[in-house]
Design a protein around this motif. Sequence first.
Motif, PDB file in Angstrom:
ATOM      1  N   PHE A 208     -36.730  31.487  37.713  1.00 49.71           N
ATOM      2  CA  PHE A 208     -36.567  30.254  36.932  1.00 49.71           C
ATOM      3  C   PHE A 208     -35.372  29.436  37.419  1.00 49.71           C
ATOM      4  N   GLN A 209     -34.292  30.118  37.821  1.00 47.98           N
ATOM      5  CA  GLN A 209     -33.119  29.396  38.322  1.00 47.98           C
ATOM      6  C   GLN A 209     -33.442  28.644  39.608  1.00 47.98           C
ATOM      7  N   ILE A 210     -34.180  29.289  40.489  1.00 48.25           N
ATOM      8  CA  ILE A 210     -34.589  28.628  41.743  1.00 48.25           C
ATOM      9  C   ILE A 210     -35.491  27.436  41.445  1.00 48.25           C
ATOM     10  N   SER A 211     -36.409  27.600  40.487  1.00 47.32           N
ATOM     11  CA  SER A 211     -37.315  26.503  40.120  1.00 47.32           C
ATOM     12  C   SER A 211     -36.535  25.300  39.601  1.00 47.32           C
ATOM     13  N   VAL A 212     -35.518  25.547  38.776  1.00 45.28           N
ATOM     14  CA  VAL A 212     -34.711  24.447  38.230  1.00 45.28           C
ATOM     15  C   VAL A 212     -33.946  23.748  39.344  1.00 45.28           C
ATOM     16  N   ILE A 213     -33.357  24.523  40.252  1.00 46.02           N
ATOM     17  CA  ILE A 213     -32.583  23.930  41.353  1.00 46.02           C
ATOM     18  C   ILE A 213     -33.477  23.050  42.232  1.00 46.02           C
ATOM     19  N   LEU A 214     -34.657  23.556  42.594  1.00 41.92           N
ATOM     20  CA  LEU A 214     -35.569  22.792  43.448  1.00 41.92           C
ATOM     21  C   LEU A 214     -36.115  21.568  42.713  1.00 41.92           C
ATOM     22  N   LEU A 215     -36.310  21.683  41.398  1.00 39.62           N
ATOM     23  CA  LEU A 215     -36.724  20.527  40.609  1.00 39.62           C
ATOM     24  C   LEU A 215     -35.649  19.447  40.645  1.00 39.62           C
ATOM     25  N   GLN A 216     -34.384  19.863  40.516  1.00 38.03           N
ATOM     26  CA  GLN A 216     -33.283  18.901  40.555  1.00 38.03           C
ATOM     27  C   GLN A 216     -33.220  18.185  41.908  1.00 38.03           C
ATOM     28  N   ILE A 217     -33.457  18.924  42.981  1.00 39.92           N
ATOM     29  CA  ILE A 217     -33.432  18.326  44.326  1.00 39.92           C
ATOM     30  C   ILE A 217     -34.550  17.292  44.468  1.00 39.92           C
ATOM     31  N   ALA A 218     -35.764  17.662  43.994  1.00 37.20           N
ATOM     32  CA  ALA A 218     -36.906  16.741  44.092  1.00 37.20           C
ATOM     33  C   ALA A 218     -36.652  15.468  43.293  1.00 37.20           C
TER      34      ALA A 218
END
Length: 261
Positions: free
Chosen positions: A146-156
């Motif tokens: 979930f942490q990785i998903s949030v980080i990649l969402l923020q980048i997108a």
Amino acid sequence: GESPRFDAKNNNLDRAESTVQTIAKLNCNSEYDSVKLRRVENTDDDQETIGYWGALRFIHATGQLQDLAVIVIAGFTAIFVYYIISYAMPRFLNEGYCTNEKVTLKQSCTFHKSVLFELGVISLFEPLGVIVAVVLMEIIGRKKTFQISVILLQIALTALYFCVNKTYSFIFFTASKFFAAQIGFIPFILSSEYFPTEVRSFVLSGGVAFQRIGACIGIACSEFVFNINPRLVLLLTQVGGAVISICLCVLRKETVGTHIE
């Protein structure tokens, strides 16, 4: 078939036991065939955990009130983020946000066929995102996934602040929905594994209730904020992502590979 709990409640212990053994086998438990169920009559102490206040007392007694609050907040924010993206994305793709042209109400409700096609393609990546998340959870754990998903969402979302052509917008919005769909499952995954059977239904139902509230607020904010400034939608979504990240850091344990009570 029915759930083991339903079968047991309706005096069909044999089928309930068979279902539990199948679940244990699918979870790679080598002793799945030795799993047995037995009927236990409720005592007066058991009755105290029935109902909302009883469930809260139980959670407080086990020292999990913080976990409950964190998971509820994370779930509320995750669905808020999902819906604010979902409802703003068609207007982003249809109207753009790098022009000073005034868009009428009729124009904002009329979508070009190419936009509808793009939205259909983007929606196909949501279940794919969930499947990828489920696989990663078993490899690196729930919290890290979930942490990785949030980080990649923020980048997108950060990439969308810049005026790019429609192809890049389509790619970044696809990525956003891919990761937003993953974090939307936070309350369902974590609630099921953080809390024992006695209060699991209470936690899940409470989480779903707050998710519905978050969905309504996300939809309203998406429409209101987009009319002020489309980029504020991105900013609001990123603030939500930051809240989810904090919640995941506060959670005190990782549930992958642990025994579920």
